[in-house]
Motif scaffolding. Structure first.
Motif, PDB file in Angstrom:
ATOM      1  N   ILE A 146      71.909 -73.429 -14.739  1.00  0.00           N
ATOM      2  CA  ILE A 146      71.837 -72.780 -13.583  1.00  0.00           C
ATOM      3  C   ILE A 146      71.150 -71.169 -14.339  1.00  0.00           C
ATOM      4  O   ILE A 146      71.093 -70.955 -15.267  1.00  0.00           O
ATOM      5  CB  ILE A 146      73.442 -72.417 -13.049  1.00  0.00           C
ATOM      6  CG1 ILE A 146      74.099 -71.427 -14.163  1.00  0.00           C
ATOM      7  CG2 ILE A 146      74.008 -73.659 -12.737  1.00  0.00           C
ATOM      8  CD1 ILE A 146      75.202 -70.567 -13.602  1.00  0.00           C
ATOM      9  N   GLU A 147      70.620 -70.564 -13.006  1.00  0.00           N
ATOM     10  CA  GLU A 147      70.132 -69.295 -13.287  1.00  0.00           C
ATOM     11  C   GLU A 147      71.017 -68.274 -12.766  1.00  0.00           C
ATOM     12  O   GLU A 147      71.715 -68.529 -11.879  1.00  0.00           O
ATOM     13  CB  GLU A 147      68.673 -69.207 -12.287  1.00  0.00           C
ATOM     14  CG  GLU A 147      67.634 -70.314 -12.904  1.00  0.00           C
ATOM     15  CD  GLU A 147      66.429 -70.058 -12.131  1.00  0.00           C
ATOM     16  OE1 GLU A 147      66.308 -69.362 -11.093  1.00  0.00           O
ATOM     17  OE2 GLU A 147      65.289 -70.564 -12.467  1.00  0.00           O
ATOM     18  N   THR A 148      70.868 -66.900 -13.291  1.00  0.00           N
ATOM     19  CA  THR A 148      71.697 -65.903 -13.012  1.00  0.00           C
ATOM     20  C   THR A 148      70.750 -64.843 -12.409  1.00  0.00           C
ATOM     21  O   THR A 148      70.407 -63.992 -13.152  1.00  0.00           O
ATOM     22  CB  THR A 148      72.733 -65.444 -14.272  1.00  0.00           C
ATOM     23  OG1 THR A 148      71.793 -65.348 -15.307  1.00  0.00           O
ATOM     24  CG2 THR A 148      73.670 -66.362 -14.499  1.00  0.00           C
ATOM     25  N   PRO A 149      70.473 -64.773 -11.190  1.00  0.00           N
ATOM     26  CA  PRO A 149      69.468 -63.679 -10.732  1.00  0.00           C
ATOM     27  C   PRO A 149      70.037 -62.431 -10.758  1.00  0.00           C
ATOM     28  O   PRO A 149      71.438 -62.170 -10.890  1.00  0.00           O
ATOM     29  CB  PRO A 149      69.263 -64.404  -9.202  1.00  0.00           C
ATOM     30  CG  PRO A 149      70.776 -65.035  -8.848  1.00  0.00           C
ATOM     31  CD  PRO A 149      71.195 -65.707 -10.074  1.00  0.00           C
ATOM     32  N   HIS A 150      69.182 -61.419 -10.612  1.00  0.00           N
ATOM     33  CA  HIS A 150      69.652 -60.124 -10.700  1.00  0.00           C
ATOM     34  C   HIS A 150      70.490 -59.908  -9.405  1.00  0.00           C
ATOM     35  O   HIS A 150      70.422 -60.446  -8.399  1.00  0.00           O
ATOM     36  CB  HIS A 150      68.651 -58.964 -10.544  1.00  0.00           C
ATOM     37  CG  HIS A 150      68.728 -57.697 -10.963  1.00  0.00           C
ATOM     38  ND1 HIS A 150      69.054 -56.927  -9.784  1.00  0.00           N
ATOM     39  CD2 HIS A 150      68.714 -56.879 -11.937  1.00  0.00           C
ATOM     40  CE1 HIS A 150      69.213 -55.432 -10.310  1.00  0.00           C
ATOM     41  NE2 HIS A 150      69.221 -55.727 -11.425  1.00  0.00           N
ATOM     42  N   TYR A 151      71.622 -59.011  -9.675  1.00  0.00           N
ATOM     43  CA  TYR A 151      72.494 -58.673  -8.623  1.00  0.00           C
ATOM     44  C   TYR A 151      71.793 -58.231  -6.941  1.00  0.00           C
ATOM     45  O   TYR A 151      72.199 -58.626  -6.116  1.00  0.00           O
ATOM     46  CB  TYR A 151      73.518 -57.909  -8.962  1.00  0.00           C
ATOM     47  CG  TYR A 151      73.046 -56.230  -9.223  1.00  0.00           C
ATOM     48  CD1 TYR A 151      72.867 -55.299  -8.127  1.00  0.00           C
ATOM     49  CD2 TYR A 151      72.718 -56.037 -10.290  1.00  0.00           C
ATOM     50  CE1 TYR A 151      72.354 -54.141  -8.461  1.00  0.00           C
ATOM     51  CE2 TYR A 151      72.272 -54.631 -10.591  1.00  0.00           C
ATOM     52  CZ  TYR A 151      71.789 -53.885  -9.548  1.00  0.00           C
ATOM     53  OH  TYR A 151      71.907 -52.468  -9.838  1.00  0.00           O
ATOM     54  N   SER A 152      70.543 -57.694  -7.122  1.00  0.00           N
ATOM     55  CA  SER A 152      70.062 -57.238  -6.061  1.00  0.00           C
ATOM     56  C   SER A 152      69.502 -58.377  -5.361  1.00  0.00           C
ATOM     57  O   SER A 152      68.989 -57.979  -4.236  1.00  0.00           O
ATOM     58  CB  SER A 152      68.702 -56.281  -6.487  1.00  0.00           C
ATOM     59  OG  SER A 152      67.798 -56.840  -7.165  1.00  0.00           O
ATOM     60  N   ALA A 153      69.266 -59.458  -6.048  1.00  0.00           N
ATOM     61  CA  ALA A 153      68.820 -60.698  -5.311  1.00  0.00           C
ATOM     62  C   ALA A 153      69.873 -61.139  -4.091  1.00  0.00           C
ATOM     63  O   ALA A 153      69.479 -61.678  -3.040  1.00  0.00           O
ATOM     64  CB  ALA A 153      68.458 -61.909  -6.055  1.00  0.00           C
ATOM     65  N   HIS A 154      71.145 -60.597  -4.218  1.00  0.00           N
ATOM     66  CA  HIS A 154      72.177 -60.955  -3.240  1.00  0.00           C
ATOM     67  C   HIS A 154      72.242 -59.491  -2.244  1.00  0.00           C
ATOM     68  O   HIS A 154      73.435 -59.807  -1.540  1.00  0.00           O
ATOM     69  CB  HIS A 154      73.288 -61.221  -3.875  1.00  0.00           C
ATOM     70  CG  HIS A 154      73.407 -62.329  -4.692  1.00  0.00           C
ATOM     71  ND1 HIS A 154      73.160 -63.612  -4.358  1.00  0.00           N
ATOM     72  CD2 HIS A 154      73.274 -62.418  -6.369  1.00  0.00           C
ATOM     73  CE1 HIS A 154      73.057 -64.479  -5.625  1.00  0.00           C
ATOM     74  NE2 HIS A 154      73.133 -63.667  -6.585  1.00  0.00           N
ATOM     75  N   ARG A 155      71.504 -58.640  -2.328  1.00  0.00           N
ATOM     76  CA  ARG A 155      71.614 -57.506  -1.409  1.00  0.00           C
ATOM     77  C   ARG A 155      71.702 -57.923   0.071  1.00  0.00           C
ATOM     78  O   ARG A 155      71.023 -58.752   0.712  1.00  0.00           O
ATOM     79  CB  ARG A 155      70.478 -56.678  -1.558  1.00  0.00           C
ATOM     80  CG  ARG A 155      70.610 -55.373  -0.886  1.00  0.00           C
ATOM     81  CD  ARG A 155      69.348 -54.536  -0.860  1.00  0.00           C
ATOM     82  NE  ARG A 155      69.079 -54.155  -2.281  1.00  0.00           N
ATOM     83  CZ  ARG A 155      68.152 -53.272  -2.773  1.00  0.00           C
ATOM     84  NH1 ARG A 155      67.414 -53.049  -1.895  1.00  0.00           N
ATOM     85  NH2 ARG A 155      67.932 -52.958  -4.058  1.00  0.00           N
ATOM     86  N   LYS A 156      72.619 -57.339   0.780  1.00  0.00           N
ATOM     87  CA  LYS A 156      72.817 -57.427   2.099  1.00  0.00           C
ATOM     88  C   LYS A 156      73.194 -56.052   2.795  1.00  0.00           C
ATOM     89  O   LYS A 156      73.551 -55.487   2.426  1.00  0.00           O
ATOM     90  CB  LYS A 156      73.868 -58.432   2.822  1.00  0.00           C
ATOM     91  CG  LYS A 156      75.106 -58.288   2.056  1.00  0.00           C
ATOM     92  CD  LYS A 156      76.349 -59.411   2.353  1.00  0.00           C
ATOM     93  CE  LYS A 156      76.353 -59.408   3.881  1.00  0.00           C
ATOM     94  NZ  LYS A 156      77.238 -60.594   4.261  1.00  0.00           N
ATOM     95  N   PRO A 157      72.539 -55.979   4.031  1.00  0.00           N
ATOM     96  CA  PRO A 157      72.923 -54.469   4.889  1.00  0.00           C
ATOM     97  C   PRO A 157      74.380 -54.361   4.994  1.00  0.00           C
ATOM     98  O   PRO A 157      75.117 -55.213   5.230  1.00  0.00           O
ATOM     99  CB  PRO A 157      72.176 -54.691   6.097  1.00  0.00           C
ATOM    100  CG  PRO A 157      71.208 -55.787   6.062  1.00  0.00           C
ATOM    101  CD  PRO A 157      71.525 -56.655   4.974  1.00  0.00           C
ATOM    102  N   ILE A 158      74.964 -53.185   5.131  1.00  0.00           N
ATOM    103  CA  ILE A 158      76.086 -52.725   5.161  1.00  0.00           C
ATOM    104  C   ILE A 158      76.320 -52.539   6.860  1.00  0.00           C
ATOM    105  O   ILE A 158      75.532 -51.598   7.215  1.00  0.00           O
ATOM    106  CB  ILE A 158      76.885 -51.570   4.681  1.00  0.00           C
ATOM    107  CG1 ILE A 158      76.481 -52.004   3.003  1.00  0.00           C
ATOM    108  CG2 ILE A 158      77.951 -51.140   4.805  1.00  0.00           C
ATOM    109  CD1 ILE A 158      76.681 -50.624   2.036  1.00  0.00           C
TER     110      ILE A 158
END
Length: 261
Positions: free
Chosen positions: A249-261
């Motif tokens: 598995i790959e562990t992408p940078h957390y910013s790849a999971h960014r979503k608007p608040i």
């Protein structure tokens, strides 16, 4: 790494999947496997079984409580004094018992950290060693949380995070750090887990979920461990689940999971 003629240490290797790791390493011509586990008779029996199949001197047992830092350090040194050069460490010892969460953190994470650092000191080229391989055993719930064992899941998330942090030292140490994440496997860890949750956990949901799950054979995980040691790149995180071939598995940078608040 080719396993042939390599020496290995497995914590929690006296029974279950840990014992199967030892068996598969020897079946792939490892020079010797050192088992570190509690002194309850299982370790001596494990060595007897392995030597009966693979020959005298191919397995050794060191009774040890890895949650005891002094005991672990002394026994690790005893292994080094015996084998001279350790090539592979599998940090396998662990439990899934949220009702004993304090001890579980000591075993699942603190002991694993200690074992990894002891191996780094011995194997690391920065310290005069020849390099080597550390495999830290996590779980699929170390990749995605579970409401049934939130503390266990937390310890296994910690294993992944710690291991991925160590991978950045490879150029200096020559020590590969790998992570194995087994899925739901037919072992007592799973089959006897319903009484080891926190009291507010919905046990009926846990039992119903397990009944619908595919419980893989522990031999599948042991086979995947051999593939990981022989083929895994430094920092690799592999999953073995559902009786299928392992996958990375790959562990992408957390910013790849960014979503608007």
């Amino acid at each position: 790494m080719q396993i042939r003629e390599k020496t290995s240490l497995i914590t929690g290797g006296a029974n279950g999947i840990g014992f199967l790791y030892a068996h598969e390493l020897l079946r792939h011509d490892a020079k010797c496997v050192y088992i570190m586990d509690l002194d309850n008779g299982d370790g001596k029996e494990a060595v007897q079984k392995l030597e009966a199949e693979f020959g005298k001197g191919r397995a050794r047992f060191f009774p040890c409580d890895v949650t005891n830092s002094e005991h672990f350090t002394d026994n690790f040194q005893a292994v080094i004094d015996t084998c001279g050069q350790l090539d592979i460490l599998i940090n396998n010892a662990g439990i899934m018992d949220d009702s004993r969460w304090d001890f579980m953190i000591d075993l699942n994470f603190k002991a694993l950290v200690r074992g990894s650092l002891l191996a780094m000191d011995h194997m690391g080229k920065h310290n005069g060693g020849n390099g080597g391989t550390i495999v830290n055993v996590s779980s699929i719930v170390g990749l995605t949380p579970t409401p049934f064992f939130s503390i266990y899941s937390g310890t296994k998330h910690a294993v992944v995070g710690f291991s991925l942090g160590l991978r950045g030292s490879y150029e200096k140490t020559g020590v590969r750090v790998l992570v194995m994440c087994p899925g739901i496997t037919k072992t007592p860890l799973i089959t006897e887990c319903s009484d080891k949750t926190l009291e507010f956990v919905q046990k009926e949901d846990l039992i119903n979920g397990l009944e619908k799950s595919i419980l893989q054979a522990p031999e599948k995980v042991a086979s995947a461990m051999i593939d990981l040691i022989e083929m895994g790149e430094n920092g690799a995180v592999w999953v073995a689940e559902c009786n299928e071939p392992p996958y990375a598995i790959e562990t992408p940078h957390y910013s790849a999971h960014r979503k608007p608040i």
